[in-house]
Design an enzyme around this catalytic site. Sequence first.
Site, PDB file in Angstrom:
ATOM      1  CD  GLU A  48       7.458  36.196  -0.122  1.00  0.00           C
ATOM      2  OE1 GLU A  48       6.210  36.058   0.379  1.00  0.00           O
ATOM      3  OE2 GLU A  48       7.586  37.054  -0.958  1.00  0.00           O
ATOM      4  N   GLY A  49       9.707  31.973  -1.014  1.00  0.00           N
ATOM      5  CA  GLY A  49      10.495  31.666  -2.193  1.00  0.00           C
ATOM      6  C   GLY A  49       9.698  31.469  -3.581  1.00  0.00           C
ATOM      7  CG  HIS A  50       7.154  27.925  -3.447  1.00  0.00           C
ATOM      8  ND1 HIS A  50       7.162  27.351  -2.200  1.00  0.00           N
ATOM      9  CD2 HIS A  50       7.701  26.765  -4.253  1.00  0.00           C
ATOM     10  CE1 HIS A  50       7.496  26.327  -2.047  1.00  0.00           C
ATOM     11  NE2 HIS A  50       8.283  25.802  -3.232  1.00  0.00           N
ATOM     12  CE  LYS A 162      16.938  25.788   0.012  1.00  0.00           C
ATOM     13  NZ  LYS A 162      16.074  24.626  -0.783  1.00  0.00           N
ATOM     14  CB  SER A 198      13.725  24.925   2.359  1.00  0.00           C
ATOM     15  OG  SER A 198      13.287  23.704   2.302  1.00  0.00           O
TER      16      SER A 198
END
Length: 292
Positions: A48-50, A162, A198
Amino acid sequence: MDASERRPYLKEDMEIIRTPEEMQERARALRRAGGTVGFVPTMGFLHEGHLSLMRIVRERADTVIASIFLNPTQFGPNEDLDAYPRDFERDEVLCREAGVDILFYPTAENMYAADASVWVDEEALSSVLCGAARPGHFRGVCTIVAKLLNIVQPDFMVMGEKDAQQLRVLRRMVRDLHFPVEIVSGPTIREPDGLAMSSRNKYLSPAERAEAVCLFQALEKAKALFAEGECTAEKIKAALHEIITVTSGEVDYIEIVDDETLQPLELLQKPVLVALAVKFSGARLIDNTVLA
Ligand code: PAF
């Protein structure tokens, strides 16, 4: 819920380009056409971060380009390159869902000539924090990102907060080498318990996964102490150590540094970066917060 309800949007016509030459040609055509191009570089095994970074591009650019390239030169000899998780089929679907127009997916052979001898080395911000623990890491990151920028030629590139040191090192590279690109940052995306997302979280055992929330808890503690008026770096670092050391995680570093120079500070008198790296048997995790 069936698959079509879960996945309301899928970019059927996403292009996958595998060679730098083809990507560069496509990028030139896009520039000639005059629209805005935004770019998210990744090493794959998307989470989800990407995807949140890709969505930031989707909102601002006419064309969204993402890359997936597991860059060998940013891994040290004893690091986890071989074990790094990969799943291109899954990543491809996630990119389509995030509205990526062009996915650049080159091979290592295409990205590095066998006798490659030119490297990009940032010499100030790279020597501390993760750079001290991972010699050569930021040389690999700067070199591959410089190459990707030359190939993709975006108007802006979005990177996650991050990787705070990486973000600052790459901003410095772009400034010092006059890359015609803006770097936009996207916030850290967290699991419900606060663990920063991550690709390496996958390596944690269930017990380590439960303990890994200690990084987030430590950063919350730093914020709380600072809000109460605590300005002595040593005291704050000691409190953070206490939170981490009751787990099986081994502190690699807990640092409070100047947000711009990344040099250690004794007193928190201007914006500071609180950065930590903790090694579990399965993965080395990093996280950070800015106190201003
Ligand atoms: O943050 C990453 O995933 C990588 O360091 C990057 C920027 C894609 C370069 O390989």
